[in-house]
Design an enzyme around this catalytic site. Structure first.
Site, PDB file in Angstrom:
ATOM      1  N   GLU A 255      28.632  38.346  38.282  1.00 46.61           N
ATOM      2  CA  GLU A 255      27.684  38.905  39.419  1.00 46.61           C
ATOM      3  C   GLU A 255      28.657  39.954  40.077  1.00 46.61           C
ATOM      4  OE1 GLU A 255      26.784  35.263  41.448  1.00 46.61           O
ATOM      5  OE2 GLU A 255      25.526  34.475  40.026  1.00 46.61           O
ATOM      6  N   CYS A 294      26.555  40.853  48.725  1.00 48.43           N
ATOM      7  CA  CYS A 294      26.452  41.258  47.542  1.00 48.43           C
ATOM      8  C   CYS A 294      24.773  41.788  47.458  1.00 48.43           C
ATOM      9  CB  CYS A 294      26.522  40.598  46.380  1.00 48.43           C
ATOM     10  SG  CYS A 294      25.668  39.130  46.208  1.00 48.43           S
TER      11      CYS A 294
HETATM   12  P1  NAP Z   1      37.162  40.873  44.192  1.00 49.64           P
HETATM   13  O1  NAP Z   1      38.292  41.625  44.672  1.00 49.64           O
HETATM   14  O2  NAP Z   1      36.645  41.348  42.688  1.00 49.64           O
HETATM   15  O3  NAP Z   1      37.766  39.506  43.951  1.00 49.64           O
HETATM   16  C1  NAP Z   1      37.006  38.436  43.317  1.00 49.64           C
HETATM   17  C2  NAP Z   1      37.709  37.141  42.875  1.00 49.64           C
HETATM   18  O4  NAP Z   1      38.347  37.874  41.587  1.00 49.64           O
HETATM   19  C3  NAP Z   1      38.692  37.033  43.587  1.00 49.64           C
HETATM   20  O5  NAP Z   1      38.736  35.347  43.603  1.00 49.64           O
HETATM   21  C4  NAP Z   1      39.959  37.318  43.232  1.00 49.64           C
HETATM   22  O6  NAP Z   1      41.101  36.661  43.463  1.00 49.64           O
HETATM   23  C5  NAP Z   1      39.738  37.396  41.669  1.00 49.64           C
HETATM   24  N1  NAP Z   1      40.519  38.301  41.099  1.00 49.64           N
HETATM   25  C6  NAP Z   1      40.749  39.671  41.123  1.00 49.64           C
HETATM   26  N2  NAP Z   1      41.685  40.090  40.043  1.00 49.64           N
HETATM   27  C7  NAP Z   1      41.827  38.985  39.350  1.00 49.64           C
HETATM   28  C8  NAP Z   1      42.457  38.992  37.908  1.00 49.64           C
HETATM   29  N3  NAP Z   1      43.041  39.962  37.467  1.00 49.64           N
HETATM   30  N4  NAP Z   1      42.282  37.629  37.424  1.00 49.64           N
HETATM   31  C9  NAP Z   1      41.726  36.782  37.829  1.00 49.64           C
HETATM   32  N5  NAP Z   1      41.115  36.747  39.091  1.00 49.64           N
HETATM   33  C10 NAP Z   1      40.980  37.971  39.738  1.00 49.64           C
HETATM   34  O7  NAP Z   1      35.830  40.815  44.788  1.00 49.64           O
HETATM   35  P2  NAP Z   1      36.031  40.377  46.498  1.00 49.64           P
HETATM   36  O8  NAP Z   1      36.520  41.360  47.287  1.00 49.64           O
HETATM   37  O9  NAP Z   1      36.218  39.106  46.746  1.00 49.64           O
HETATM   38  O10 NAP Z   1      34.495  40.388  46.926  1.00 49.64           O
HETATM   39  C11 NAP Z   1      33.494  41.472  47.219  1.00 49.64           C
HETATM   40  C12 NAP Z   1      32.783  42.178  46.110  1.00 49.64           C
HETATM   41  O11 NAP Z   1      32.063  40.961  45.478  1.00 49.64           O
HETATM   42  C13 NAP Z   1      31.761  43.014  46.434  1.00 49.64           C
HETATM   43  O12 NAP Z   1      31.855  44.159  45.572  1.00 49.64           O
HETATM   44  C14 NAP Z   1      30.589  42.419  46.403  1.00 49.64           C
HETATM   45  O13 NAP Z   1      29.425  43.217  46.008  1.00 49.64           O
HETATM   46  C15 NAP Z   1      30.912  41.438  45.186  1.00 49.64           C
HETATM   47  N6  NAP Z   1      29.982  40.226  45.392  1.00 49.64           N
HETATM   48  C16 NAP Z   1      28.922  40.064  44.246  1.00 49.64           C
HETATM   49  C17 NAP Z   1      28.081  38.931  44.217  1.00 49.64           C
HETATM   50  C18 NAP Z   1      27.177  38.841  43.669  1.00 49.64           C
HETATM   51  O14 NAP Z   1      26.421  37.892  43.279  1.00 49.64           O
HETATM   52  N7  NAP Z   1      26.605  39.780  42.527  1.00 49.64           N
HETATM   53  C19 NAP Z   1      28.341  37.886  45.207  1.00 49.64           C
HETATM   54  C20 NAP Z   1      29.195  38.006  46.481  1.00 49.64           C
HETATM   55  C21 NAP Z   1      30.214  39.460  46.146  1.00 49.64           C
HETATM   56  P3  NAP Z   1      42.564  37.326  43.904  1.00 49.64           P
HETATM   57  O15 NAP Z   1      42.280  38.355  44.748  1.00 49.64           O
HETATM   58  O16 NAP Z   1      43.377  36.202  44.238  1.00 49.64           O
HETATM   59  O17 NAP Z   1      42.912  37.962  42.623  1.00 49.64           O
END
Ligand code: NAP
Length: 662
Positions: A255, A294
């Protein structure tokens, strides 16, 4: 203050001091998160060795019951979660979405599980497929839970809902969850897991939590594990291409981020209810969770003639939004999660280009505050269709006609949701069908739905949440779809008897037991799948048909007019009403005295396969096909019914549903 991991039945304190996670408003330290790699190997081993077997030993209904109890347990502790969530910048209204929304998702899955899943733990998918000429060789699809773990990597913006929306379907399917929350709000997720653990409701290993660095997180995944991700498209790309995920074809659901749009229809002139609905929806989506959703509206499309009116109406509302401490009652919009996130959003606004309708008036300080920013841009400039400013930001753009707006909607490269606000059904139809291939969900809003509408931004556990392309290509939530995502569908081929034994569902052609006692005299616990009765035969007379026609008023010519019926190419003469055949069959198989059968609740898959003519003789074969407890007092029994004529030809076939005492 150092966040712990809940792994293999104990809380593990990391050895390092960790890095601070700060309060979104005060900038003070709220908790510390370890920089050491999370103990994922131990978690995977415990999930596979303990959690999975414990979950698979339960039926779907038992798991559903636990989810319901869990939701009730957490609801009693929700104040603690609200309190801690203020540190993330969330207002109470924001927390209602995250916390109560999460509990609502548990309840929705509990209820679906009880109503739509079978009593056992094998899910039978679709009808029997006859694979040979005589029916002695058949096939059917069964779904069984994958035997690994569901590794769930979550985004920061919904630490509770985001976790529970993944836990619920995995748990119901019988697959243990390992949760990796996002660092910024990991302390809220940790509190929720502590509350779950304290409940003692979940079997050991059904849920584990990893707090720390993600180094090596995916290395141990196998083809029996799942990876469910929520976050940015950039992170999803990394996870999707991870060597373990690729090598083992790990089932991956994403997602991702999304440039969701809201379209104002051409009929919605200023002053119309649709115009006001549009303004309300855009303002709400920009300010709820400080735009960190999101599903938030990032692109607002309006007819070119109304751009200035819409801009003026939005400016008036947005300028009135009180931004401040989420604890203050006057505050309408709290803070972003961190000042880094706020700065990233400000940088994204620069990239959007265009002119500012409203500006960020929030003073710089320790709080991650930012007031809502509406940009007015040329619809043909690429940035608004490409840059996700994950905060209280939206771009207003003009469209010329329906073809233009459909094209603009598609330029988002795949989105979670779009809304269309219009009462012009031709415009709505063209927009919805044109936009559908690019969206996971489309909300159409008009004055008739406004009161009950759940809104543009709310994913619902009954409906698909996900979208194509940039949105991730995933389809989580969405009722049973998400549960079945955690299971393997297997086509089993064999004899009807083999299929009945494997699925626990009676299959025509398998052995039946004609017991001395009528099956309607048996309670749920006494009744066995395959218990059956063959009735005596009854001749259908012309008087029966005439009487039924007169009595019910169904005087269709095929039952009453010999000449006209003779000309009917299907019948060639008077035939009995299909409903007469059903009624006569009931008269043959019903056991009349009060007993365990409480009610007839419906029929499924009814087919009239051969006309019954006056003079024909019919009999029924009624067989217990499956049983599903519904409450402690009663359950639903599904009966296979075949109505046969004097030549043993099938004249009617259906599944009868009854409520039976437990
Ligand atoms: P993010 O920076 O992509 O991080 C999401 C998760 O991925 C975090 O738990 C992060 O943990 C982990 N992660 C990052 N790199 C990783 C790796 N190499 N290996 C394993 N895990 C890894 O997103 P965010 O800033 O938390 O959230 C905002 C984004 O999420 C926005 O773009 C939003 O649109 C999207 N979002 C989408 C939905 C949906 O349902 N479609 C819902 C909510 C949010 P670490 O930082 O510890 O690595």
């Amino acid at each position: 203050m150092l966040l712990e991991s809940w792994v293999a039945g104990r809380w593990r304190t990391p050895a390092d001091e960790g890095v601070p996670l700060v309060h979104a408003v005060t900038g003070e330290e709220v908790a510390r998160l370890s920089s050491a790699p999370v103990p994922v190997a131990d978690a995977l081993a415990f999930a596979r060795g303990t959690g999975g077997p414990a979950l698979r030993a339960l039926t779907f209904h038992e798991r559903a019951g636990i989810l319901k109890s869990l939701a009730l347990h957490l609801t009693e502790r929700k104040e603690e979660l609200y309190e801690l969530s203020y540190a993330t910048g969330s207002t109470l209204e924001d927390s209602l979405i995250d916390v109560d929304g999460g509990f609502g998702t548990l309840l929705a899955y509990a209820s679906r599980g009880r109503r739509e899943l079978p009593a056992g733990n094998v899910f039978v998918d679709g009808p029997l497929e006859q694979l040979g000429r005589t029916g002695s060789f058949v096939g059917r699809h069964v779904l069984t839970p994958l035997q690994g773990a569901a590794l769930q990597v979550n985004a920061y913006n919904f630490p509770v809902w985001g976790m529970l929306e993944k836990l619920a379907p995995a748990f119901l399917a019988g697959v243990p969850s390992i949760v990796k929350p996002a660092p910024q709000t990991a302390y809220v997720a940790e509190l929720c897991v502590r509350q779950i653990e304290e409940s003692g409701l979940l079997p050991d290993g059904a849920l584990q939590l990893l707090s720390g660095d993600v180094d090596g997180l995916l290395d141990g995944l196998t083809g029996q594990d799942l990876l469910s991700f929520t976050g940015s498209a950039a992170t999803a790309r990394t996870l999707r291409a991870h060597p373990s995920v690729v090598a083992a074809s790990v089932r991956f659901n994403a997602e991702q981020d999304s440039l969701n749009a809201c379209v104002l229809g051409p009929d919605a002139v200023p002053g119309s209810p649709e115009f006001d609905l549009f303004v309300r929806e855009v303002v709400r989506e920009m300010t709820s969770k400080a735009g960190q959703k999101c599903t938030a509206i990032r692109r607002a499309f309006v007819p070119r003639a109304h751009v200035q009116d819409v801009a003026g109406a939005l400016r008036a509302k947005l300028d009135a939004v009180v931004v401040g401490d989420p604890r203050d009652e006057a505050t309408r919009m709290g803070a972003l999660v961190t000042t880094q996130q706020r700065d990233a959003v400000r940088a994204a606004v620069q990239q959007l280009g265009g002119s500012l309708v409203t500006t960020d008036r929030t003073p710089h300080g320790p709080g991650a505050f930012m007031s809502p920013v509406l940009v007015h841009a040329d619809p043909d400039s690429p940035a608004p269709h490409d840059v996700e400013a994950f905060g209280p930001v939206s771009t207003l753009m003009a469209y010329d006609d329906v073809g233009h707006v459909v094209d603009l909607l598609a330029r988002g490269q795949g989105s979670l949701v779009a809304s269309v606000i219009s009462s012009d059904l031709d415009f709505v139809r063209e927009t919805v069908l044109g936009a559908a291939p690019h969206h996971g969900r489309i909300l159409v809003l008009d004055p008739s739905t406004a009161k009950e509408s759940t809104g543009h931004g709310s994913p619902l556990p009954h409906l698909v949440h996900g979208g194509p392309g940039r949105a991730g290509g995933g389809e989580e939530l969405g009722g049973l779809r998400a549960v079945l995502h955690h299971m393997q569908r297997t086509a089993v081929q064999g004899s009807p008897g083999v299929l009945a034994a494997v699925t626990g569902v009676y299959t025509r052609g398998a052995a039946r037991q004609e017991t001395a006692e009528h099956p309607f005299r048996k309670t749920m616990s006494e009744l066995q799948v395959g218990d059956s009765v063959t009735t005596k035969a009854r001749q259908v007379t012309r008087e029966d048909v005439d009487h039924f026609a007169e009595f019910t008023g169904d005087t269709f010519y095929a039952h009453t007019d010999e000449q006209a019926a003779a000309a009917n190419p299907l019948f060639g003469g008077i035939v009995a009403h299909g409903y007469l055949v059903l009624s006569l069959a009931a008269g043959l198989f019903v056991d009349p005295a009060p007993g365990p059968v409480l009610a007839n609740t419906g029929l499924d898959r009814l087919r009239f396969t051969k006309p019954v003519k006056p003079g024909d003789t019919i009999r029924a074969v009624l067989t217990c096909q499956s049983k599903a407890p519904r409450t402690p007092e009663q359950g639903e029994v599904r009966w296979d019914v075949q109505v046969l004529d004097q030549d043993d030809a099938l004249v009617a076939s259906y599944e009868l549903l009854t409520m039976v005492r437990a």
